[in-house]
Design an enzyme around this catalytic site. Sequence first.
Site, PDB file in Angstrom:
ATOM      1  NE  ARG A  67      -4.043  -2.262   3.026  1.00 28.90           N
ATOM      2  CZ  ARG A  67      -4.838  -1.402   3.699  1.00 28.90           C
ATOM      3  NH1 ARG A  67      -4.759  -1.073   4.531  1.00 28.90           N
ATOM      4  NH2 ARG A  67      -5.606  -2.577   3.573  1.00 28.90           N
ATOM      5  CG  HIS A 205      12.328 -20.526   8.531  1.00 28.26           C
ATOM      6  ND1 HIS A 205      11.697 -20.358   9.944  1.00 28.26           N
ATOM      7  CD2 HIS A 205      13.316 -20.734  10.152  1.00 28.26           C
ATOM      8  CE1 HIS A 205      11.442 -20.387  10.802  1.00 28.26           C
ATOM      9  NE2 HIS A 205      13.350 -20.429  11.157  1.00 28.26           N
ATOM     10  CE  LYS A 209      16.500 -22.627  11.075  1.00 30.42           C
ATOM     11  NZ  LYS A 209      17.881 -21.683  11.196  1.00 30.42           N
ATOM     12  CD  GLU A 243      11.592 -18.519  19.745  1.00 34.77           C
ATOM     13  OE1 GLU A 243      12.006 -17.954  19.325  1.00 34.77           O
ATOM     14  OE2 GLU A 243      10.166 -18.768  20.036  1.00 34.77           O
ATOM     15  CG  ASP A 262       4.773 -19.566  16.658  1.00 34.62           C
ATOM     16  OD1 ASP A 262       4.433 -19.644  15.696  1.00 34.62           O
ATOM     17  OD2 ASP A 262       5.818 -19.884  17.912  1.00 34.62           O
ATOM     18  CG  HIS A 267       9.572 -25.013  13.208  1.00 35.47           C
ATOM     19  ND1 HIS A 267       9.287 -24.602  11.889  1.00 35.47           N
ATOM     20  CD2 HIS A 267       9.603 -23.633  13.420  1.00 35.47           C
ATOM     21  CE1 HIS A 267       9.710 -23.243  11.776  1.00 35.47           C
ATOM     22  NE2 HIS A 267       9.523 -23.036  12.634  1.00 35.47           N
ATOM     23  CE  LYS A 365       7.497 -16.421  21.445  1.00 40.80           C
ATOM     24  NZ  LYS A 365       8.619 -17.042  20.412  1.00 40.80           N
TER      25      LYS A 365
END
Length: 514
Positions: A67, A205, A209, A243, A262, A267, A365
Amino acid sequence: MPTANGGRTNPLRDPRDKRLPRIAGPCGLVIFGVTGDLSRKKLMPAIYDLANRGLLPPGFALTGFARRDWNAEDFGQVVYEAVRKHARTPFRQEVWDRLAEGLRFVQGSFDDDASFDELERTVRELDEKRGTGGNHAFYLSIPPSAFPVVCKQLARSGLSAQEDPDVWRRVVIEKPFGHDLASAKELNAIVNEVFPEDSVFRIDHYLGKETVQNVLALRFANQLFEPIWNANYVDHVQITMAEDIGLGGRAGYYDGIGAARDVIQNHLLQLLAFTAMEEPTSFSSDELRAEKIKVLKAVKLALPLEETSARGQYEGGWQGGEQVPGLKEEEGFNPESTTETFAAITYEVENRRWAGVPFYLRTGKRLGRRVTEIAVVFKRAPHLPFDATMTEELGQNALVIRVQPDEGVTMRFGSKVPGNQMEVRDVTMDFGYGNAFTESSPEAYERLILDVLLGEPSLFPVNEEVERSWEILDPVIEFWADSAEGPDGYPAGSWGPDSSAEMLARTGRHWRRP
């Protein structure tokens, strides 16, 4: 194969030689959501790095759609800044100048027909001036809620049409692939109305790796490991993605999603599939996917879930010498929310190779450190001809594949301690990518974007994999949603709630501390 001069063909010139780098043919890439963090920090730098490595065609074109009130020069400056800040390879002006010639920008919103008509004209102009040959990939770096309208616009404007068998149009989708099985099926149906399944590339992703792909090399290129890669020798498998950061500015987005959706659904279940799958007859995409789907169909939840799963929310504390807030103090997060930031689940693989071997998956996390690893923990030797005092510090043998950040493989085994006494304790043998190879590993997005442009689908999950992963996870999400007890708290900088440790302790096991 003899040549005309009586010699033999140089194997380095054989097109079947997999050691040769594959260079994408004439093509272009259109990025929707080009102003987002993913585009600036990962996609644009990866495209430059591919160009710098000579893996993109000279006429490659990159078109941004957003935009913003930008022209092509404004967009070029954004790409330039992203490349200078985040590219992996050194900046070279001549590479940038060549890449910049193919940059285009189209301003518009997803529901604006005129904007997509302009995008279609831009694509045709690139075919004529840059020689992209009608080959274009559309990268949807946008929320899944926007997929239907964008796919509809791509079909209406003719951008998705693949009338010539020698010309391709492909779509790239970022996770999440839905939030449960029903939404995943709905999303797949929407995308497949416009693009056939062999033109759909779902990006996970982690599969790009080097160390994830090295799981296959480690297992199937060596005689050393495969004979003991089964229930006769393996006690259990731990797959961890930890993480050390909190939610920060993503608190509002994360609420209602949680750690299991998530990370585990995509993964970690993909890492489980690579670890547990049978050897494919070849490494063609069809054979590789067939073995992954086969093992995912054999994955079952260990029961009862109140003993074989755990969830938690991080609390405030000290991490890395810094005092950090708890989840409920994060700006934008509902303090009444039961969304988990830590999840641990026990799975079993019901086939002959893995019968009786638990697979423990965990993610969270604000844990002790940032690390992703696959740990294959072996059974103890059936007989130890030592006194108990000689081996009291001896643990179980383990093979640990470090996916990030220190990519490599570690083997843990028992060795005699130097001295007059017979004392055995654990030692490690370590292989690090950074030490063994002079060339640094490409970023995951480099490999995956190149595979999209080459039409190489091996590392991209198909419909069946995505839907089966949700089938595996959904019962846990439903159990937690129906539970009267919410997530357990755990201090920032720890390795999760006590319930996670108890999950393994019930069978006499414990989590590794990476």
